[in-house]
Write an enzyme that holds these catalytic residues in place. Structure first.
Site, PDB file in Angstrom:
ATOM      1  CB  SER A  33      18.733  34.239  72.452  1.00 14.60           C
ATOM      2  OG  SER A  33      18.135  33.767  73.630  1.00 14.60           O
ATOM      3  CG  HIS A  64      16.433  29.043  72.128  1.00 12.54           C
ATOM      4  ND1 HIS A  64      17.594  28.778  72.480  1.00 12.54           N
ATOM      5  CD2 HIS A  64      16.371  30.350  72.605  1.00 12.54           C
ATOM      6  CE1 HIS A  64      18.192  29.649  73.127  1.00 12.54           C
ATOM      7  NE2 HIS A  64      17.314  30.743  73.048  1.00 12.54           N
ATOM      8  CG  HIS A  86      16.838  30.059  78.387  1.00 14.72           C
ATOM      9  ND1 HIS A  86      16.304  29.779  77.189  1.00 14.72           N
ATOM     10  CD2 HIS A  86      17.917  30.930  78.429  1.00 14.72           C
ATOM     11  CE1 HIS A  86      17.278  30.280  76.262  1.00 14.72           C
ATOM     12  NE2 HIS A  86      18.162  31.074  76.938  1.00 14.72           N
ATOM     13  CE1 TYR A  88      13.116  32.048  78.930  1.00 15.63           C
ATOM     14  CE2 TYR A  88      15.166  33.111  79.573  1.00 15.63           C
ATOM     15  CZ  TYR A  88      14.475  32.649  78.699  1.00 15.63           C
ATOM     16  OH  TYR A  88      14.950  32.830  77.240  1.00 15.63           O
ATOM     17  CD  GLU A  89      12.618  27.885  77.751  1.00 14.01           C
ATOM     18  OE1 GLU A  89      11.963  26.860  77.097  1.00 14.01           O
ATOM     19  OE2 GLU A  89      14.169  27.606  77.799  1.00 14.01           O
ATOM     20  CB  ALA A 116      21.861  36.920  73.272  1.00 14.03           C
ATOM     21  CG  MET A 217      18.009  36.209  81.073  1.00 10.64           C
ATOM     22  SD  MET A 217      16.274  36.654  80.378  1.00 10.64           S
ATOM     23  CE  MET A 217      16.314  38.059  80.416  1.00 10.64           C
ATOM     24  CB  SER A 218      21.707  31.162  79.395  1.00 11.05           C
ATOM     25  OG  SER A 218      22.654  31.620  78.696  1.00 11.05           O
ATOM     26  CG  ASN A 241      20.486  44.532  75.179  1.00 10.16           C
ATOM     27  OD1 ASN A 241      20.510  43.030  74.740  1.00 10.16           O
ATOM     28  ND2 ASN A 241      20.376  44.943  76.201  1.00 10.16           N
ATOM     29  CG  HIS A 253      13.315  37.603  72.540  1.00 12.62           C
ATOM     30  ND1 HIS A 253      14.552  37.248  73.112  1.00 12.62           N
ATOM     31  CD2 HIS A 253      12.644  36.697  71.690  1.00 12.62           C
ATOM     32  CE1 HIS A 253      14.650  36.001  72.710  1.00 12.62           C
ATOM     33  NE2 HIS A 253      13.428  35.841  71.922  1.00 12.62           N
TER      34      HIS A 253
HETATM   35  N1  HPA Z   1      19.706  41.253  79.944  1.00 16.12           N
HETATM   36  C1  HPA Z   1      19.634  39.979  80.162  1.00 16.12           C
HETATM   37  N2  HPA Z   1      19.778  39.060  79.105  1.00 16.12           N
HETATM   38  C2  HPA Z   1      19.927  39.369  77.898  1.00 16.12           C
HETATM   39  C3  HPA Z   1      19.922  40.849  77.901  1.00 16.12           C
HETATM   40  C4  HPA Z   1      19.977  41.717  78.811  1.00 16.12           C
HETATM   41  O1  HPA Z   1      20.125  42.746  78.341  1.00 16.12           O
HETATM   42  N3  HPA Z   1      20.394  40.836  76.436  1.00 16.12           N
HETATM   43  C5  HPA Z   1      20.293  39.735  75.969  1.00 16.12           C
HETATM   44  N4  HPA Z   1      20.091  38.799  76.983  1.00 16.12           N
END
Ligand code: HPA
Length: 278
Positions: A33, A64, A86, A88-89, A116, A217-218, A241, A253
């Site tokens: 991402s 993406h 992903h 989650y999609e 990310a 998440m990947s 973050n 996001h």
């Molecule tokens: N948590 C999960 N997935 C992420 C995060 C997060 O803080 N930042 C970017 N992808």
């Protein structure tokens, strides 16, 4: 019920791609991402949108692009996934990891995976890049291992070793490249969750106690599939973050995409240096 991907399905995608390219890629690169920009510097590129491939999942996430970019980076033939799929999609683990299976059937021996991530280590700041040295397969621990279902014996064993998910020699090479480029490269353990909700403060404290330095998440399912087929893997997380263990700030996001702009040039430098060193 899981819909398992068969070797025939994988091969039909691989053959469709094979017909459109004249090079043999040596590295597969998965862009996370906000990190898609790297694919734009691939030279002599052939673009194959996921939608043009038989039974191929299409990424629905903002940030993406959803295509393969096959060409050269630093003179090395690469197979870049611009936009990943992903869990989650709503796709199955088989669909999420299909691109890695396709790499294997195309004879690609190595993979560089980027993502990310939230920085769980207290010293990590947004914009940092972390070399992934190991991973926590939290999805797999709760029954979402991408290798569940019939084993593809042609690719790897039923019970594959996972003692070295991230190749030690590649880690050394990335460290060397970062040092030579004057880049600070963090290191640590990536925890893979399904998402799409970000973590609660209690989730994050649990992850920290379990040894996680970054969370996302990947990546984890793709790396398991890569190792099943004995590919060598390099992993890089861009810290978008700071994971907030006390709940005093929120995560969005947009913040993830914004941080990607700072992270992309650093990740690109490392990937280019690693490619030169291969
Ligand atoms: N948590 C999960 N997935 C992420 C995060 C997060 O803080 N930042 C970017 N992808």
């Amino acid at each position: 019920m899981q819909n398992f991907i068969s070797l025939e399905q994988i091969d039909s995608v691989a053959q469709t791609i094979r017909k459109q390219i004249s090079i043999q890629p040596i590295v597969g690169i998965i862009l996370g991402s906000g990190l898609n920009g790297l694919a734009d510097s691939v030279q002599n590129a052939v673009y194959i949108p996921y939608g043009d491939l038989p039974n191929f999942p299409v990424s629905t996430v903002h940030g993406h692009a959803g295509r393969f970019v096959i060409g050269e980076l630093e003179g090395k033939p690469v197979f870049v996934m611009q936009g990943r799929i992903h869990y989650y999609e709503g796709y199955t683990m088989g669909q999420v990891t299909l691109p890695v299976r396709v790499m294997q059937r195309l004879g690609i021996p190595s993979m560089i995976v980027t993502n990310a991530a939230g920085g769980v280590h207290p010293d990590f700041e947004p914009g940092d890049v972390m070399l992934i040295t190991d991973q926590l397969n939290l999805m797999g621990m709760s029954g979402l291992n991408p290798l569940m279902g019939p084993n593809l014996d042609e690719i790897g064993p039923r019970f594959p070793d996972m003692s070295q998910p991230y190749d030690r020699a590649y880690c050394d090479l990335a460290r060397k490249v970062a040092k030579e480029s004057g880049l600070t490269l963090r290191e640590g353990i990536y925890a893979g969750l399904s998402g799409p909700s970000f973590e609660s403060p209690a989730d994050l404290r649990f992850l920290r106690l379990a040894g996680a330095d970054a969370v996302g998440m990947s990546t984890v399912p793709e790396v398991i599939i890569a190792r099943h087929g004995d590919m060598r893997v390099l992993g890089l997380s861009g810290v978008s973050n700071k994971a907030n263990l006390d709940g005093s700030t929120i995560t969005t996001h947009e913040e993830v995409i914004e941080a990607g702009k700072v992270i992309t040039p650093k990740v690109e430098k490392i990937i280019r240096g690693v490619l030169r060193g291969l």
